[in-house]
Design a protein around this motif. Sequence first.
Motif, PDB file in Angstrom:
ATOM      1  N   GLN A   1     -67.512-136.432 -74.400  1.00 11.16           N
ATOM      2  CA  GLN A   1     -66.766-136.291 -73.291  1.00 11.16           C
ATOM      3  C   GLN A   1     -65.160-136.520 -73.868  1.00 11.16           C
TER       4      GLN A   1
ATOM      5  N   SER B   1     -70.459-138.342 -62.074  1.00 10.01           N
ATOM      6  CA  SER B   1     -71.367-139.175 -61.789  1.00 10.01           C
ATOM      7  C   SER B   1     -71.203-140.623 -61.704  1.00 10.01           C
TER       8      SER B   1
ATOM      9  N   ARG C   1     -61.153-133.182 -68.140  1.00  7.86           N
ATOM     10  CA  ARG C   1     -61.531-133.476 -69.779  1.00  7.86           C
ATOM     11  C   ARG C   1     -60.211-133.172 -70.441  1.00  7.86           C
TER      12      ARG C   1
ATOM     13  N   PHE D   1     -77.755-141.239 -68.433  1.00  9.87           N
ATOM     14  CA  PHE D   1     -77.940-141.706 -67.361  1.00  9.87           C
ATOM     15  C   PHE D   1     -79.540-141.231 -66.630  1.00  9.87           C
ATOM     16  N   VAL D   2     -80.036-140.402 -67.557  1.00  8.89           N
ATOM     17  CA  VAL D   2     -81.296-139.588 -67.148  1.00  8.89           C
ATOM     18  C   VAL D   2     -82.403-140.023 -67.806  1.00  8.89           C
TER      19      VAL D   2
ATOM     20  N   PRO E   1     -77.100-129.444 -65.171  1.00 13.59           N
ATOM     21  CA  PRO E   1     -77.611-130.334 -65.959  1.00 13.59           C
ATOM     22  C   PRO E   1     -78.312-131.427 -65.103  1.00 13.59           C
TER      23      PRO E   1
ATOM     24  N   GLY F   1     -81.720-134.683 -64.180  1.00  9.51           N
ATOM     25  CA  GLY F   1     -82.800-135.378 -64.671  1.00  9.51           C
ATOM     26  C   GLY F   1     -83.210-136.542 -63.617  1.00  9.51           C
TER      27      GLY F   1
ATOM     28  N   ALA G   1     -81.100-136.681 -60.205  1.00 12.51           N
ATOM     29  CA  ALA G   1     -79.697-136.661 -60.279  1.00 12.51           C
ATOM     30  C   ALA G   1     -79.450-135.443 -60.737  1.00 12.51           C
ATOM     31  N   PHE G   2     -78.236-134.755 -60.402  1.00 10.91           N
ATOM     32  CA  PHE G   2     -77.848-133.674 -61.061  1.00 10.91           C
ATOM     33  C   PHE G   2     -76.253-133.565 -61.075  1.00 10.91           C
ATOM     34  N   GLY G   3     -75.669-132.704 -61.998  1.00 10.27           N
ATOM     35  CA  GLY G   3     -74.119-132.668 -62.092  1.00 10.27           C
ATOM     36  C   GLY G   3     -73.988-131.075 -62.020  1.00 10.27           C
TER      37      GLY G   3
END
Length: 353
Positions: free
Chosen positions: A162, A178, A202, A258-259, A290, A292, A313-315
């Motif tokens: 990132q 997140s 970013r 994180f997953v 994305p 997990g 969780a997902f983003g």
Amino acid sequence: MNLDELNRRIVDIERETADAAREITLVDSLRSLDSSVLGKTGSLGLLIANIKEYPPDQRGQVGKLVNEAKGRINALLDTRMAELQSVASAVDDAQAREFDPTLPPPPKPMGSIHPVTAVQWEIERLFERMGFTVEAGPEMESEYHNFEALNIPASHPARDMQDTFWLTNGCVLRTHTSPVQHRAMKKFGAPLRVIAPGRCFRYETIDASHENTFHQVEGLMIDRDIGLPHLIAMAKTLLTEVMRRKVKLRVRPGFFPFVEPGIEIDMNCEICGGKKCPTCKQSGWVEILPAGMVHPNVLRAGGIDPDEWSGFAFGLGLTRLAMMKFGIRDIRVLNSGDLRPIVAPVRVAGPIL
Ligand code: DAH
């Protein structure tokens, strides 16, 4: 014509021209009068052309007489022209002001909801129906929330994934939504169903598919016995509803600290219908979700016991999904403040709200 006759002729021409100009009410007629007097074959024009017929010692005086007359006639016609033009524009104004109730109203330049906001609202409504709450987190985040609490320690290579805007106060502009996972776990505990839409930042080189400012929707569901099938079913519902079509999904393994396990959920490309295009990088698929199973360390950091609870969780890439939904090919228009380039083309999945 001797000088006396010439003088009389000039007086006559001036008087006739003045009389005619006074009578004239149309700009075009005045222009014809001008050429019938001053043009090459006009009444005064002929006298001018005739100067050379006079003996050389008289030519100076004759020239002076006719040129002075020409100056006076020009001035007279100019004055009348100005009068006629101002009358003409007053008439135009009056006509324009006249109210005709049978005419359709003039078109209004219409604003509309920003495509990203429209999709965000739609997703919020959809998740509310599935029992989720909508949370917001700060755009300026602590390093702890953006990284550590998500199982990304300072030394972890995932931080290199990132490109981060670091602030002088030690915080960062959040690189993803997140961190709201952690905030929500702390705030509500388990069980938990929450989504968190918002802006992320970013340090990217901007091009048609990269922006330094974009939107994501984070999702988190924690309960007893939550597994990947729940996640995939949710993904299918979400993407089918937003795209208003049958979507094909592809699930691949993906790494996110994180997953565990982490997956990438891809959707078949809307732009080319799977035929392969620049938007889907010639693959027929777009990475859109994305996700997990929440890593035990993340649950623990949020004060939730991983032996009792599990969650997914997902983003979601909201900006990218909005682009897919509305057939927007260049991400840069979305932050440009001028959305006209994307208002005209036929939208792929219905009108923007
Ligand atoms: N935060 C990740 C990113 O911006 C996306 C993401 C991946 C979020 C997996 C998740 C997840 O919640 O489970 O790249």
